[in-house]
Design a protein around this motif. Structure first.
Motif, short mmCIF file in Angstrom:
data_model
loop_
_atom_site.label_atom_id
_atom_site.label_comp_id
_atom_site.label_asym_id
_atom_site.label_seq_id
_atom_site.Cartn_x
_atom_site.Cartn_y
_atom_site.Cartn_z
N LEU A 290 67.92 51.33 46.32
CA LEU A 290 68.13 50.96 44.92
C LEU A 290 69.50 51.35 44.36
O LEU A 290 70.08 50.60 43.57
N ILE A 291 70.02 52.52 44.75
CA ILE A 291 71.31 52.94 44.17
C ILE A 291 72.43 51.96 44.51
O ILE A 291 73.15 51.50 43.61
N PRO A 292 72.64 51.59 45.79
CA PRO A 292 73.70 50.61 46.07
C PRO A 292 73.41 49.22 45.51
O PRO A 292 74.33 48.50 45.10
N THR A 293 72.12 48.84 45.47
CA THR A 293 71.77 47.54 44.90
C THR A 293 72.09 47.49 43.42
O THR A 293 72.74 46.55 42.92
N LEU A 294 71.66 48.52 42.70
CA LEU A 294 71.91 48.56 41.26
C LEU A 294 73.40 48.70 40.95
O LEU A 294 73.89 48.17 39.95
N GLN A 295 74.12 49.40 41.83
CA GLN A 295 75.57 49.53 41.62
C GLN A 295 76.24 48.16 41.58
O GLN A 295 77.12 47.91 40.75
N GLN A 296 75.81 47.26 42.45
CA GLN A 296 76.41 45.92 42.47
C GLN A 296 75.91 45.04 41.33
O GLN A 296 76.61 44.13 40.89
N LEU A 297 74.70 45.31 40.85
CA LEU A 297 74.16 44.52 39.75
C LEU A 297 74.75 44.91 38.40
O LEU A 297 74.38 44.35 37.37
N THR A 298 75.67 45.88 38.39
CA THR A 298 76.42 46.15 37.15
C THR A 298 77.35 44.99 36.84
O THR A 298 77.75 44.78 35.69
N GLY A 299 77.72 44.23 37.88
CA GLY A 299 78.69 43.15 37.70
C GLY A 299 80.12 43.59 37.89
O GLY A 299 81.06 42.82 37.65
N ILE A 300 80.33 44.81 38.37
CA ILE A 300 81.70 45.34 38.46
C ILE A 300 82.56 44.55 39.44
O ILE A 300 83.73 44.28 39.17
N ASN A 301 81.99 44.16 40.58
CA ASN A 301 82.82 43.45 41.54
C ASN A 301 83.17 42.05 41.08
O ASN A 301 84.17 41.47 41.50
N VAL A 302 82.34 41.49 40.20
CA VAL A 302 82.69 40.23 39.55
C VAL A 302 83.98 40.42 38.77
O VAL A 302 84.90 39.60 38.82
#
Length: 510
Positions: A290-302
């Motif tokens: 969950l931690i790496p999944t949620l990290q990407q779902l912040t939208g930061i890499n977008v």
């Protein structure tokens, strides 16, 4: 208690003798350079895909759509499956590579994994800089991805194992700091190479990825291996000597004994992957997913690897979009220092909760600003003052991520795994991080085209969920030695049902 927060007073934990030594500081500084290759790629890919000569050579249909009249729907002008494949192929390769890196890290050590990652990334950078067709670009990206997968597997583990417990957060976050340095360097390079006459500036941008790769590979040659890794490979005398050196004292008996006990437990495990699935490791498994999944779902890499494209989409000119990406890169790097200074004082939970709330507010504001100007039609001219407000809003979002989910998304997983499952669990972290990075990179431009301004509301809703997850399910880990980390789960209101409390009590009192 609902949040399950753990403080330093929740049972006395061990304070091993030792101090921060120059040797440890320099070793962690060199190792953290592995973050440069990841950060440079995040920053460089979005920049070159906004350069006209690059698009004309490799993606002419995207260039043609971009140059259509302003009445064209701005949300959909960059929607191209081939263009997103160029960006996202790296992350798919990193996902697969991290699974192999787990075996190499366990059998040969963290140092060899980092060296291999640096060399493979170097080859990929050369291929990309010399590319003459899309196939060369994609092959180069795949090699870059393998390098990133190896680096992201080994570096966070290396930093957590080398650092004294009370300074583990600060030293581990140096990896995230290097990622932000790489992003900023890439943004600056894109800004200046875009001005090169002749239209070959994109080759410089892609080819210069060889520099961080050379730093990582060269630095790895001089790095010592961690005591944990040496013990896991049966080198007990070397492990004790290395522990004395990195702690700056001969009084390493208690810590060494705990490392030996953890190593013996690790050696008794034939298959760490099946062990990770056991009920007693359920908390660690959930966190590693969950931690790496949620990290990407912040939208930061977008924001970070599509920043120039995103700024172009909302009406910035080509050079202005690259400069706006530079500004967000500077904010990203500066805010990471906030985390370095505060993480071992305030703890992990406070930073994650504060950062989460700030990101929620910023995403909903950003979505609203774009809705007001572009609506659902996606047609508008954006004024300078309005553009400044949009950039400021993005900077508020980036700063919140940079002192919370950015560094802590790597730190927390790397410090909660017992040695017997550490390499396998870290691979799970990298796999899910890269999988969701790949998915979001692959579908972002399509989502922007279909969801329009609602895309930012989508990410805001994700941040609301992840902040609630931290509040209720993530215990505090600051200042607790890695080999004693089991006890936090036995004291948590929810996770204690999965943990053998007798084992936790024994671990805390040995």
């Amino acid at each position: 208690m609902a949040g399950g927060a753990m403080t330093d007073t929740d049972g006395a934990h061990k304070n091993y003798p030792g101090k921060m030594t120059i040797f440890v500081f320099l070793a962690c500084l060199v190792a953290s350079s592995g973050g440069l290759i990841f950060g440079y790629d995040i920053g460089i890919s979005g920049g070159v895909t906004s350069m006209d000569p690059f698009l004309i050579k490799f993606f002419p249909s995207v260039y043609a759509k971009e140059k259509e009249m302003v009445e064209t729907n701005q949300y959909c002008k960059f929607d191209s499956e081939l263009l997103t494949l160029f960006t996202s192929s790296l992350y798919l390769a990193a996902l697969i590579a991290s699974l192999f890196a787990s075996v190499i890290t366990r059998k040969f050590g963290r140092k060899i994994t980092m060296l291999g990652g640096g060399i493979i990334f170097l080859i990929g950078a050369i291929l990309n800089g010399a590319a003459t067709n899309v196939a060369m670009l994609i092959i180069g990206r795949i090699l870059l991805g393998i390098g990133v997968g190896f680096s992201n597997q080994a570096v966070p583990l290396y930093l957590s194992e080398m650092a004294p417990a009370r300074m583990r957060g600060m030293l581990n976050i140096s990896f995230q700091l290097m990622i932000t340095v790489g992003i900023l360097a890439a943004n600056l390079i894109n800004y200046f190479t875009d001005k090169i006459a002749g239209g070959w500036g994109w080759r410089v941008s892609l080819g210069l990825a060889a520099v961080p790769a050379f730093i990582m590979a060269g630095g790895s040659l001089f790095l010592p291996d961690t005591p944990n890794s040496l013990l896991a490979r049966g080198k007990e005398a070397e492990a004790r000597a290395m522990l004395r050196r990195i702690r700056g004292t001969d009084d390493v008996g208690p810590e060494y004994d705990d490392l030996v006990a953890a190593s013996k437990a690790s050696m008794a495990i034939e298959n760490p992957w099946s062990t990770l699935l056991e009920r007693r490791y359920r908390p660690q498994l959930v966190m590693s997913v969950l931690i790496p999944t949620l990290q990407q779902l912040t939208g930061i890499n977008v924001v970070m690897f599509y920043a120039p494209v995103l700024f172009k989409t909302i009406g910035f000119g080509g050079t202005a979009s690259l400069m706006s990406a530079v500004i967000s890169g500077i904010v990203n790097m500066a805010a990471t220092f906030v985390s370095i200074v505060t993480v071992d004082r305030l703890g992990r939970r406070k930073l994650l909760l504060q950062g989460g709330v700030q990101m929620i507010i910023a995403q909903f504001l950003l979505g609203t600003l774009i809705f007001i100007k572009f609506g659902t039609a996606g047609v508008a001219n954006i004024s300078r003052s309005y553009a400044i407000v949009v950039v400021m809003c993005i900077c508020v979002f980036v700063s919140a991520f940079a002192w919370s989910w950015g560094p802590l998304g790597w730190l927390v997983p790397s410090e909660i795994f017992p040695l017997e499952i550490r390499s396998a669990a870290q691979s799970v972290v990298v796999v899910f991080n890269m999988a969701f990075t790949f998915i979001i990179a692959q579908i972002f431009l399509m989502m922007l085209c279909h969801l329009k301004f609602g895309l930012f509301y989508f990410f805001g809703a994700c941040e609301l969920i992840m902040t609630a997850f931290v509040l209720f399910f993530l215990p505090e880990t600051k200042g607790i030695p890695i080999e004693e980390m089991d006890r936090i789960w036995g004291k948590h209101w929810y996770w204690k049902r999965f943990v053998d409390n007798r084992k936790v009590e024994m671990t805390s009192t040995v």
